[in-house]
Design an enzyme around this catalytic site. Sequence first.
Site: not given
Lengths: 491, 491
Positions: B254-255, B284
């Site tokens: 995700h990061e 996002e």
Amino acid sequence: MEKLKNHLKRLSKFENALALLHWDMETYMPSNAAERRAKIIGEISTYVFEEFVSEKTKEYLESANPKTSEDEAIIRLVKKELEKVEKIPPKLFKELQIANALSQQAWQKAKEKAAFNIFKPHLEKVVKLQKEVIEHIGYEKNRYDTLLDNYEPGLKTETLKKIIPTLRKFLVDFVDELENGEKPNTDILEGEYDVEKQREFSLELLKMLNYDLTSGRLDASAHPFTISISHNDVRITTRFDKYDIKNSIFSTIHECGHALYEQGIPEEYRELPIGDGASMGIHESQSRFWENIVGRSLEFWNFVYPTFVKYFPRFKDVEVEEFWRAINIVERSLIRTEADEVTYNLHIMLRFELEEALINDKITVEELPMLWNEKMKEYLNITPKNNAEGVLQDVHWAHGSFGYFPSYMLGNLYASQILFAMKKDIQNIEEKIQSGQFDEILSWLRNKIHSKGKVLEPNELIKEISGEELNPNYFVSYIKEKYSKVYRITH
Amino acid sequence: MEKLKNHLKRLSKFENALALLHWDMETYMPSNAAERRAKIIGEISTYVFEEFVSEKTKEYLESANPKTSEDEAIIRLVKKELEKVEKIPPKLFKELQIANALSQQAWQKAKEKAAFNIFKPHLEKVVKLQKEVIEHIGYEKNRYDTLLDNYEPGLKTETLKKIIPTLRKFLVDFVDELENGEKPNTDILEGEYDVEKQREFSLELLKMLNYDLTSGRLDASAHPFTISISHNDVRITTRFDKYDIKNSIFSTIHECGHALYEQGIPEEYRELPIGDGASMGIHESQSRFWENIVGRSLEFWNFVYPTFVKYFPRFKDVEVEEFWRAINIVERSLIRTEADEVTYNLHIMLRFELEEALINDKITVEELPMLWNEKMKEYLNITPKNNAEGVLQDVHWAHGSFGYFPSYMLGNLYASQILFAMKKDIQNIEEKIQSGQFDEILSWLRNKIHSKGKVLEPNELIKEISGEELNPNYFVSYIKEKYSKVYRITH
């Protein structure tokens, strides 16, 4: 006075950010970020500098009404700094900064190739500009005084010149004398040391010595250092060498000494010019006190050895005294940073004598390599194979830090003088060390030195502590007594 | 224009320092330094803010002569920010900041004790002040538009209200439908996972996905995040849970998605308002694209499984498809941050509906816990045992970040819409993923999204990429197709 203080405290918060930017650069910064990082640091430094030399500072300074000796010290330190800055023409200042940066790059290359000629024109430029700066700032007797004053306020070249010859003679003769003693066996230190175990042992040492890990931390870097990011945030780094356990142990204890000083500076002094060590020499006295006087003593190893053996079980059959003797071997070596307690100051004297002569036009840059090697022969009876392990070994001259080297020697001398004063107040220091009771020693240092911040000048401070000026005899006695034991010499 | 740019670039260097101060606070800062750190950040933030709203900025802005669309975007963004600041009375701004800080402290306590009453008066104050701020800034149709605009410039509440009901109905029904499918076996994930091995595997993932580790780094923190310290210095953190391997794997990916976006922003946009992501929602979308669409796909695990098994050999007898199904289990769960792809948006809708009603005085703070639980029952058919796992679970309202929650949902919707657009340009994306060829996918994202920085507003950007406005149908199709496979449902 409050206005002046608030102004300084505000600026110090930007300096805190700069400290973190520097710490990060040496520890965790991704390699590609280097160029950008330099620009960030440059921009913020410029802002802090401009705010510091602004009319605002001068106004606050003029209308400030000091009520305490701390206030007076603040005013003295700010005035001194401002005067120095004002005397240097901005153009010259800028020129010197650029010359230092280029010279450092050239030094790097020169050192890699052991080719002094690459560095020579840059060093000549730096020396020339340094002399110009000194002429603008002014001096009484000796140009070098101005340089010394940057690191050891109040100390005169004369004092060093008075002290050094006797001390040098003692050291040169003593190194000769040790050759008749029993040489420690360093074979026992050979081999590999797990880096993670070294890290854990370093942390054990820090805890033993009362370094506050909730107000600091330990990391690894190429060159160990201590940095105060802010109050309650004094960080140290050490170096882990897979083949040399001494490296991490003594770098850690050395930096711990610096950090204990910083952690002991009163909170109310923080963010002000008095919230700092008294001088580079006094700072170095604290690191040397813990590294050498405590950390390289037999008593210390009597206490710490069981823990050490737990981390490095191969030493379970090695006598602690043999280990202690091995870590205290005295060697005629070429590299300052690897020198032992006895020969270390000889390396410093050599550098001091050369830089003092250089700044006063008694020698030229061209002659440096030759003179370096002659002095190495005279003081230590060895000769560098090339200039990389000779005149090019240190970065200091390359970035224009003339006048810094004596701080290292002063640290050693102050440390012994401080030990002597401490012994009058604390009974049986050796027994305290042997039983791991370091808190009384630290309290004494906190009370006599750390809590004073930069309120006193170093000469005032050492007089207050020991009742006398800088006196190298304490160091001489300390060295004689300790190394006669290490080398099992009876007089 | 150059003057304006140089002014902004100068200020951004102070913001770089602030970013490092924040990063350090979450990773390596000694615990005792927290109080002092807050003051340092406060002082530097104040300086940057004051310089930004100074007459200087306005002068440069007025005389700026934009030559390119980038210049125009810079002017638009600076103007918008300045106008917003100027409309809020400084007293109110300060009041809100203090209320937010106090409210966050109260929330912490309230959450620990699961006692909404501790938090209630603070939240009431924050909501009241937020509404005042909105009245000062102004809005056309819906107060909530002003809040949305902080995170998703240009997006209207109306749009969300149009999209949500259909999407919600689909999701609620689909979760029901999955209960008729074959539930994945998550027992295979139980047990302990060595943290050092997790760290090494996370680094392997980052390398595979083309995150540039020479311009960034991976550390651990309580809440994973991505931060741009400067150009060439985009760092991520992840979380290592000894008993949950999913945590570090998907936090890291995700990061990584966020970081790939930041690392792809053009150097010449850096230090300027356009050197940022287009919006929180678009940001996002990048993290979700890599985490879910790539990272939770069977094709990805077909590729990565042999490496994974090397680090965690216990999986050598587990079929990759069983593993893939286990990491994609859909559950009626209480905690947003632990929710799966299918239920996640339901958590967001609930929050959006409550905060939108709150800001428009349709409900009161008092009613929040009850309404929260009612909606949880309605959407997910579960009820929190207490308010700590209900209305008190997220920090967002506590520090006044109303309008932020929709970004998470938008990220999911955009990601599917982007995938659809990408499939028109890249043949056989699934095969590329299955063979570990992520570079073509990244190049496409770089070209279509990352390289645009913040020049376009998110609605313009998504239209440019996909030829249409935000359309949740792509997400619906994606979810249907994927989870029918995970649950082995045939239609």
